[in-house]
Design a protein around this motif. Structure first.
Motif, short mmCIF file in Angstrom:
data_model
loop_
_atom_site.label_atom_id
_atom_site.label_comp_id
_atom_site.label_asym_id
_atom_site.label_seq_id
_atom_site.Cartn_x
_atom_site.Cartn_y
_atom_site.Cartn_z
N ASP A 170 0.77 -1.07 -0.04
CA ASP A 170 -0.03 -0.02 0.14
C ASP A 170 0.84 1.29 -0.08
OD1 ASP A 170 -2.40 -1.46 -0.09
OD2 ASP A 170 -2.66 -1.10 2.18
N GLU A 171 2.03 1.28 0.81
CA GLU A 171 2.84 2.50 0.61
C GLU A 171 3.53 2.53 -0.86
OE1 GLU A 171 4.94 2.86 5.15
OE2 GLU A 171 5.05 1.17 4.22
N LEU A 174 1.11 4.08 -3.00
CA LEU A 174 0.63 5.47 -2.76
C LEU A 174 2.09 6.38 -3.45
CD1 LEU A 174 -0.67 8.00 -1.37
CD2 LEU A 174 0.57 7.32 0.70
N SER A 177 1.68 6.48 -7.20
CA SER A 177 0.48 7.27 -7.52
C SER A 177 1.24 8.69 -7.34
CB SER A 177 -0.44 6.93 -7.00
OG SER A 177 -0.53 7.48 -5.45
#
Length: 292
Positions: A170-171, A174, A177
């Motif tokens: 998830d990190e 992010l 992105s």
């Protein structure tokens, strides 16, 4: 028109515009030479092409979108100049040529990057005549947000903070992105804005570009492991050398290949129901299979 030919035509438009951007400007030392050195060093020009072709897909005038497309490329180039600096990734090679600071020195490279960032917005203002001021304002808002602390710069900060430690998936998503994805999303959205696309169309374009941008980064991480400096035009293995978290280190090469395919299909699906999407579908597939 055959899509590869259209891509070449778009790139020629971008190259011509960029080459003429700083003609007849007062010369202060080597600043314009340093800016042009990196700006005209080649590259895929995927971001400005996305701006032009998204404008075309949304029924707009490609020539009206050209300054916005080239502004994105200026910001992208500035980010590469700064990324290559010794205080960042410390790279000696970019697009097969010595990096900016290796040719002009660190101080001039910093200023060249700063100047390209500023010039991006100057160029938009200089060529905005005849376009709805509301669209120009929306475009400036979109691009500045993507380039700043809430976008590309924020992602670069997360990248630096993540060195020498394991990031969760998830990190990593992010980080990507923001660092890579934000400017790719903005590039596509700018084309939609210039063409006067509604919010639903802008959202579809953002989703497409988000998926293409992530697939691009995953493929980039794979090539850093599997390709060569001669093919890529930049050092390979630098991610591992700098102890950076990548999609390959998190998922492995096989899963990364699957993810690129999944993201490409999601990008195509985001455009479902829109007209004239053929080029975007082709481009997504081309980027998924790229070798450099």
């Amino acid at each position: 028109m055959e899509f590869n030919h259209l891509l070449q035509e778009d790139c020629a438009l971008v190259e011509g515009f960029l080459a003429a951007c700083f003609n007849n400007r007062p010369q202060y030392g080597q600043i314009y030479e340093a800016m042009q050195y990196s700006l005209m060093a080649g590259g895929k020009r995927i971001r400005p092409v996305l701006t032009l072709e998204t404008c075309r897909m949304c029924g707009g005038d490609v020539m009206a979108a050209l300054p916005f497309a080239c502004a994105v490329e200026m910001i992208h180039t500035y980010s590469l100049i700064h990324d290559d600096l010794p205080c960042m990734d410390d790279d000696d090679l970019r697009r097969g040529k010595p990096t900016n600071h290796k040719v002009f020195g660190e101080a001039t490279a910093v200023l060249a990057g700063d100047a390209l960032l500023t010039a991006a917005f100057e160029i938009i203002c200089e060529h905005a005549d005849g376009l709805d001021p509301k669209r120009v304002l929306a475009a400036m808002d979109c691009l500045s947000h993507a380039a700043g602390a809430a976008g590309m710069i924020g992602g670069q900060m997360l990248d630096m903070d993540g060195e020498s430690r394991t990031l969760s998936l998830d990190e990593l998503k992010l980080l990507q992105s923001l660092k890579t994805g934000a400017l790719i999303r903005a590039a596509a959205e700018l084309g939609c804005i210039v063409a006067g696309g509604d919010e639903a169309t802008r959202q579809a374009v953002r989703e497409y570009a988000q998926c293409v941008g992530r697939a691009f980064q995953v493929r980039d991480d794979m090539l850093d492991v599997t390709s060569s400096a001669e093919v890529l035009g930049k050092p390979i293995g630098s991610d591992a050398e700098n102890e950076k978290a990548t999609f390959v280190s998190a998922l492995g090469l096989e899963r990364c290949g699957q993810l690129v395919d999944e993201l490409t299909e999601q990008a195509i699906a985001a455009l479902d129901g829109m007209k004239d999407t053929e080029f975007h579908i082709w481009l997504a597939k081309q980027m998924a299979g790229r070798e450099s």
